[in-house]
Design an enzyme around this catalytic site. Structure first.
Site, PDB file in Angstrom:
ATOM      1  N   LYS A 190       0.849  -1.198   0.000  1.00  0.00           N
ATOM      2  CA  LYS A 190       0.000   0.000   0.000  1.00  0.00           C
ATOM      3  C   LYS A 190       0.879   1.240   0.000  1.00  0.00           C
ATOM      4  O   LYS A 190       1.807   1.355   0.799  1.00  0.00           O
ATOM      5  CB  LYS A 190      -0.897  -0.014   1.239  1.00  0.00           C
ATOM      6  CG  LYS A 190      -1.836   1.187   1.326  1.00  0.00           C
ATOM      7  CD  LYS A 190      -2.797   1.043   2.472  1.00  0.00           C
ATOM      8  CE  LYS A 190      -2.280   1.579   3.776  1.00  0.00           C
ATOM      9  NZ  LYS A 190      -2.017   3.027   3.809  1.00  0.00           N
ATOM     10  N   ASP A 244      -3.484   4.389  -1.563  1.00  0.00           N
ATOM     11  CA  ASP A 244      -4.352   4.825  -0.456  1.00  0.00           C
ATOM     12  C   ASP A 244      -4.232   6.338  -0.265  1.00  0.00           C
ATOM     13  O   ASP A 244      -3.578   6.813   0.645  1.00  0.00           O
ATOM     14  CB  ASP A 244      -3.913   4.063   0.811  1.00  0.00           C
ATOM     15  CG  ASP A 244      -4.691   4.444   2.057  1.00  0.00           C
ATOM     16  OD1 ASP A 244      -5.832   4.931   1.933  1.00  0.00           O
ATOM     17  OD2 ASP A 244      -4.149   4.254   3.161  1.00  0.00           O
ATOM     18  N   LYS A 249      -7.108   8.310  -0.369  1.00  0.00           N
ATOM     19  CA  LYS A 249      -8.386   8.727   0.242  1.00  0.00           C
ATOM     20  C   LYS A 249      -8.890  10.067  -0.299  1.00  0.00           C
ATOM     21  O   LYS A 249      -9.054  11.033   0.439  1.00  0.00           O
ATOM     22  CB  LYS A 249      -8.230   8.840   1.764  1.00  0.00           C
ATOM     23  CG  LYS A 249      -7.806   7.567   2.457  1.00  0.00           C
ATOM     24  CD  LYS A 249      -7.824   7.757   3.978  1.00  0.00           C
ATOM     25  CE  LYS A 249      -7.337   6.556   4.725  1.00  0.00           C
ATOM     26  NZ  LYS A 249      -5.894   6.290   4.608  1.00  0.00           N
ATOM     27  N   ASP A 251     -13.227  15.302  -2.142  1.00  0.00           N
ATOM     28  CA  ASP A 251     -13.340  16.641  -2.730  1.00  0.00           C
ATOM     29  C   ASP A 251     -14.664  16.681  -3.491  1.00  0.00           C
ATOM     30  O   ASP A 251     -15.461  15.741  -3.396  1.00  0.00           O
ATOM     31  CB  ASP A 251     -12.121  16.877  -3.648  1.00  0.00           C
ATOM     32  CG  ASP A 251     -11.738  18.352  -3.757  1.00  0.00           C
ATOM     33  OD1 ASP A 251     -12.656  19.177  -3.944  1.00  0.00           O
ATOM     34  OD2 ASP A 251     -10.540  18.674  -3.678  1.00  0.00           O
ATOM     35  N   THR A 292     -10.164   3.790  11.224  1.00  0.00           N
ATOM     36  CA  THR A 292     -10.008   2.807  12.309  1.00  0.00           C
ATOM     37  C   THR A 292      -9.407   3.428  13.576  1.00  0.00           C
ATOM     38  O   THR A 292      -9.344   2.794  14.618  1.00  0.00           O
ATOM     39  CB  THR A 292      -9.125   1.636  11.837  1.00  0.00           C
ATOM     40  OG1 THR A 292      -8.041   2.158  11.066  1.00  0.00           O
ATOM     41  CG2 THR A 292      -9.907   0.678  10.977  1.00  0.00           C
ATOM     42  N   ARG A 348       2.720  -0.824  10.804  1.00  0.00           N
ATOM     43  CA  ARG A 348       3.791  -0.855  11.808  1.00  0.00           C
ATOM     44  C   ARG A 348       4.158  -2.231  12.356  1.00  0.00           C
ATOM     45  O   ARG A 348       5.347  -2.466  12.592  1.00  0.00           O
ATOM     46  CB  ARG A 348       3.444   0.137  12.931  1.00  0.00           C
ATOM     47  CG  ARG A 348       3.599   1.578  12.470  1.00  0.00           C
ATOM     48  CD  ARG A 348       2.866   2.564  13.328  1.00  0.00           C
ATOM     49  NE  ARG A 348       1.419   2.458  13.138  1.00  0.00           N
ATOM     50  CZ  ARG A 348       0.532   3.260  13.698  1.00  0.00           C
ATOM     51  NH1 ARG A 348       0.942   4.224  14.516  1.00  0.00           N
ATOM     52  NH2 ARG A 348      -0.763   3.108  13.458  1.00  0.00           N
TER      53      ARG A 348
HETATM   54  O1  C5P Z   1       0.628   0.891  11.099  1.00  0.00           O
HETATM   55  P1  C5P Z   1      -0.790   0.446  10.923  1.00  0.00           P
HETATM   56  O2  C5P Z   1      -0.927  -1.057  10.782  1.00  0.00           O
HETATM   57  O3  C5P Z   1      -1.731   1.022  11.940  1.00  0.00           O
HETATM   58  O4  C5P Z   1      -1.170   1.058   9.497  1.00  0.00           O
HETATM   59  C1  C5P Z   1      -2.448   1.055   8.962  1.00  0.00           C
HETATM   60  C2  C5P Z   1      -2.416   1.678   7.599  1.00  0.00           C
HETATM   61  O5  C5P Z   1      -3.735   1.695   7.084  1.00  0.00           O
HETATM   62  C3  C5P Z   1      -1.927   3.118   7.574  1.00  0.00           C
HETATM   63  O6  C5P Z   1      -1.171   3.286   6.379  1.00  0.00           O
HETATM   64  C4  C5P Z   1      -3.174   3.952   7.502  1.00  0.00           C
HETATM   65  O7  C5P Z   1      -3.015   5.141   6.775  1.00  0.00           O
HETATM   66  C5  C5P Z   1      -4.123   3.025   6.763  1.00  0.00           C
HETATM   67  N1  C5P Z   1      -5.542   3.221   7.025  1.00  0.00           N
HETATM   68  C6  C5P Z   1      -6.114   3.156   8.268  1.00  0.00           C
HETATM   69  N2  C5P Z   1      -7.453   3.359   8.460  1.00  0.00           N
HETATM   70  C7  C5P Z   1      -8.230   3.584   7.419  1.00  0.00           C
HETATM   71  C8  C5P Z   1      -7.685   3.611   6.135  1.00  0.00           C
HETATM   72  C9  C5P Z   1      -6.324   3.408   5.968  1.00  0.00           C
HETATM   73  O8  C5P Z   1      -5.388   2.904   9.244  1.00  0.00           O
HETATM   74  N3  C5P Z   1      -9.524   3.723   7.590  1.00  0.00           N
END
Ligand code: C5P
Length: 258
Positions: free
Chosen positions: A49, A75, A77, A80, A134, A225
Site C-alpha cells: 500500500k 491509499d 483517500k 473533494d 479505524t 507498523r
Molecule cells: O501501522 P498500521 O498497521 O496502523 O497502518 C495502517 C495503515 O492503514 C496506515 O497506512 C493507515 O493510513 C491506513 N488506514 C487506516 N485506516 C483507514 C484507512 C487506511 O489505518 N480507515
C-alpha cells in the site's frame, strides 16, 4: 479486477488463501526504505500500500514502478467535489495500481462520479470507499458531528457505497460482519487496524487479530507498523500468514495457540 480478487468476493471462510490478501502499508518518507522492504517481502506474494507519506516522497513514478512488480493499493483517500475526485481517480488509473480509494463521506454524487470514470473491463482497479477511520471511536466521531455508533455509520456508508457501484469499503475488522451480512452489493472489505496479540496498537482503536478477520469473512488485511517496525519483517509477515490460515486448518483461533 483480477480473477484472484474476484474469487475473494464470496462471503465466508471458504475463500481461498491468497498472499496478496495481506497488504503491507509502505509508510515511509524514504522511497529507498520502501523499495528495500518490497524486495524483502515480494517473494512471499503480499500486496503493498502506498499512502500519503510515500506518495509525497516518491510521486507517481514510484507508484508505477511498484505496480509493475506487485499488487499495489494506492491509499490517497480522495475527498473533494465530484468533478475533482473523478478526475483524480481517472489519473490514478493510469498508474497501473490494482486498488484505490475515496472517502464515502464525499456523498452520492462524488461516489457515482468516481465510479463512472473507471473503465468497465475486468482489469480495472478495485474502487473502495473509506467509511470510518479505524483510529476513531464513537466519542471522537460524535465530536465531528456524526452521532450514533461507528458501526451504524460504517453500515450507512456501506449502503451508500453499494448503491453507487463501488467494489468495497475500508472499515475496521469489527465491522466486517455488518458489511457482509447487512449491506447490499457483495462489497469487499479492506481492513486496517490489524494487530497480533501483544502488538502495540499505536493510534488505532478498532482493532482485531488476523484470524478474526478471516473468520468474519473479510477480504483484504492492511498491516503497517507491526511489519514495518519489526526487527524481522519477514518473520512478522509469516506470523500473520499463519494466523490468517489458522481457521482454515481447523486448529481454532490464532491466539488460542499461544
Ligand atoms: O501501522 P498500521 O498497521 O496502523 O497502518 C495502517 C495503515 O492503514 C496506515 O497506512 C493507515 O493510513 C491506513 N488506514 C487506516 N485506516 C483507514 C484507512 C487506511 O489505518 N480507515
Amino acid at each position: 479486477m483480477t480473477a484472484d480478487i474476484k474469487a475473494g468476493t464470496a462471503a465466508g471462510r471458504e475463500k481461498p488463501f491468497s498472499p496478496e490478501r495481506l497488504i503491507i502499508a509502505l509508510d515511509y518518507s524514504d522511497p529507498g526504505q520502501a523499495r528495500a522492504l518490497v524486495k524483502k517481502l515480494q517473494p512471499l506474494g503480499v500486496g503493498f500500500k502506498v499512502g500519503l507519506e510515500l506518495f509525497l516522497a516518491g510521486g507517481p513514478a514510484l507508484v508505477k514502478e511498484l505496480a509493475r512488480q506487485s499488487f499495489v493499493f494506492l491509499d490517497l483517500k480522495f475527498h473533494d467535489i465530484p468533478n475533482t475526485v473523478a478526475a483524480a481517480v481517472k489519473s490514478a488509473t493510469t498508474l497501473g495500481v490494482q486498488m484505490l480509494n475515496i472517502h464515502a463521506a464525499g456523498g452520492k454524487k462524488m461516489l457515482k462520479a468516481a465510479r463512472e470514470v473507471l473503465p468497465d473491463e475486468k482489469d480495472r482497479p478495485i474502487l473502495l470507499a473509506v467509511t470510518v477511520l479505524t483510529s476513531m471511536d464513537d466519542q471522537e466521531m460524535a465530536e465531528t458531528g456524526c452521532h450514533g455508533t461507528t458501526g451504524e455509520r460504517v453500515l450507512r456508508l456501506a449502503h451508500l457505497s453499494a448503491e453507487c457501484g463501488l467494489d468495497g469499503v475500508v472499515c475496521s475488522p469489527l465491522e466486517i460482519d455488518l458489511v457482509k451480512n447487512r449491506a447490499p452489493g457483495n462489497l469487499l472489505t479492506v481492513t486496517p487496524g490489524i494487530r497480533l496479540t501483544g502488538d502495540d496498537s499505536g493510534d488505532q482503536v478498532r482493532i482485531a487479530t488476523p484470524d478474526r478477520v478471516i473468520e468474519a469473512g473479510g477480504d483484504f488485511l492492511v498491516v503497517g507498523r507491526p511489519v514495518t517496525r519489526a526487527s524481522d519483517p519477514l518473520k512478522a509477515v509469516q506470523e500473520i500468514f499463519s494466523a490468517m490460515q489458522f481457521i482454515r486448518s481447523g486448529k481454532g483461533g490464532h491466539n488460542e495457540n499461544k
